[in-house]
Design a protein around this motif. Structure first.
Motif, short mmCIF file in Angstrom:
data_model
loop_
_atom_site.label_atom_id
_atom_site.label_comp_id
_atom_site.label_asym_id
_atom_site.label_seq_id
_atom_site.Cartn_x
_atom_site.Cartn_y
_atom_site.Cartn_z
N PRO A 37 17.48 14.19 3.18
CA PRO A 37 16.91 14.79 4.47
C PRO A 37 16.07 15.80 4.25
O PRO A 37 15.29 16.21 5.36
CB PRO A 37 18.10 15.22 5.11
N ILE A 38 16.04 16.62 2.94
CA ILE A 38 14.94 17.54 2.86
C ILE A 38 13.92 17.34 1.61
O ILE A 38 13.54 18.10 1.02
CB ILE A 38 15.63 18.86 2.57
N ALA A 39 13.75 15.96 1.45
CA ALA A 39 12.74 15.63 0.27
C ALA A 39 11.37 15.92 0.73
O ALA A 39 11.09 16.20 2.18
CB ALA A 39 12.89 13.99 0.35
N ASP A 40 10.52 15.96 -0.03
CA ASP A 40 9.05 16.20 -0.04
C ASP A 40 8.10 15.15 0.48
O ASP A 40 7.38 14.59 0.00
CB ASP A 40 8.47 17.03 -1.17
N ILE A 41 8.77 14.42 1.68
CA ILE A 41 7.69 13.45 2.26
C ILE A 41 7.85 13.56 3.76
O ILE A 41 8.72 14.18 4.54
CB ILE A 41 8.44 12.16 1.90
N VAL A 42 6.63 13.22 4.27
CA VAL A 42 6.56 12.98 5.77
C VAL A 42 7.05 11.74 6.15
O VAL A 42 6.69 10.82 5.89
CB VAL A 42 5.09 13.25 6.05
N THR A 43 7.91 11.84 7.27
CA THR A 43 8.46 10.70 7.78
C THR A 43 8.56 10.54 9.24
O THR A 43 8.73 11.76 9.89
CB THR A 43 9.76 10.39 7.14
N LEU A 44 8.30 9.48 9.96
CA LEU A 44 8.51 9.48 11.33
C LEU A 44 9.70 8.17 11.68
O LEU A 44 9.22 7.08 11.81
CB LEU A 44 7.22 9.06 11.96
N PRO A 45 10.67 8.70 11.66
CA PRO A 45 11.93 7.56 12.17
C PRO A 45 12.06 7.33 13.44
O PRO A 45 11.98 8.34 14.30
CB PRO A 45 13.20 8.16 11.49
N PHE A 46 12.41 6.03 13.98
CA PHE A 46 12.62 5.96 15.32
C PHE A 46 13.96 5.20 15.01
O PHE A 46 14.32 3.90 14.47
CB PHE A 46 11.67 4.79 15.74
N GLN A 47 14.94 5.75 15.87
CA GLN A 47 16.55 5.23 15.49
C GLN A 47 17.09 4.81 16.80
O GLN A 47 17.08 5.74 17.78
CB GLN A 47 17.42 6.34 15.07
N TRP A 48 17.39 3.68 17.09
CA TRP A 48 18.09 3.04 18.29
C TRP A 48 19.58 2.92 18.11
O TRP A 48 19.97 2.48 17.24
CB TRP A 48 17.33 1.58 18.64
#
Length: 270
Positions: A37-48
């Protein structure tokens, strides 16, 4: 095939094989980062998430969490990891004659300071969690502004990533007519990579409402499993799909028992 062309074909085949190996290594590394959860990547999760048998009338409750993550390098190898959880909710009635209530819930912002990864795969960070009073209805939020510490720690070893993320928040302002908030959350991090694109993991967050006087109404403890698949659509960003289900083995009265989850996570360029 002429003798002159054979070395060229062999070189092209070798280059293709090497490229496939590099992609597989890249995918394995990306899977590690997606489990962190603190990795050096940009993410955009959508969680249903669909929570079944929620409320006194045992109706489904629906949540769409939009959870962007944006890391910033701050010097000395340290990073500031910015994480947000924006919940869009559909909550069932809790009293006779009520309709289902849909809208925005309380947004959570988490900020973690993380040093470079330590030896033997140890990764950790610390910071704060802030819950904003953004709910569009009293039935969709706590009616309070809340703040508290947040910590995360995990270890990467072979195909395994194991750790946890924990927060504790207390209400500091808001509607005086609403109950105070003292809420703890503990998110286990367990991921096992089956290959360069697939993994199995734990899903669910253990929570405690310390304002509840009865211990039987205080804890929610889920047990769930997920399957994750990483894909790279041509001409698009990498995408990670997660499906899973779980059961709340400990839960308050009127809380959901079963839940199912689907998530798509877009890995964005920095």
């Amino acid at each position: 095939m002429t003798i002159a062309k054979r070395p060229l074909r062999l070189a092209m085949a070798a280059a293709s094989f090497a490229a496939c190996g590099a992609w597989a290594q890249d995918d394995a590394d990306l899977q590690k980062k997606l489990a962190n959860p603190i990795a050096d990547i940009v993410t955009l999760p959508f969680q249903w998430t669909t929570n079944y048998n929620a409320g006194p009338f045992e109706k489904p409750q629906y949540t769409l969490n939009i959870q962007p993550v944006y890391p910033i390098k701050i010097g000395g190898g340290w990073s500031l990891i910015n994480r947000a959880i924006v919940p869009l909710l559909s909550n069932p009635a809790v009293l006779p004659g009520q309709d289902r209530k849909n809208g925005l819930g309380d947004i959570t912002y988490e900020a973690f300071f993380a040093p470079p990864a330590g030896e033997a795969g140890w990764i950790w960070g610390f910071g704060s969690a802030t819950v904003l009073r953004t709910a569009t209805d009293d039935r969709l939020g706590a009616g309070k502004w809340s703040l508290g510490p947040a910590v995360v720690g995990l270890k990467e070893s072979g195909p395994w990533t194991v750790g946890a993320l924990a927060t504790q928040v207390w209400s500091v302002a808001g509607d005086d007519n609403q109950p105070n908030v003292s809420a703890f959350s503990f998110q286990p991090i367990v991921s096992y990579r089956l290959d360069s694109t697939q993994s199995l993991g734990y899903i669910g967050i253990v929570t405690a409402d310390w304002e509840q006087k009865r211990s039987s109404q205080r804890w929610t403890v889920p047990l769930g499993v997920s399957y994750s698949l990483l894909v790279r659509p041509e001409g698009f960003v990498p995408m990670n799909f997660v499906v899973g289900a779980g059961y709340n083995v400990i839960r308050p009265d009127n809380a959901s028992d079963w839940f199912v989850r689907f998530q798509v996570n877009f890995v964005l360029p920095k």
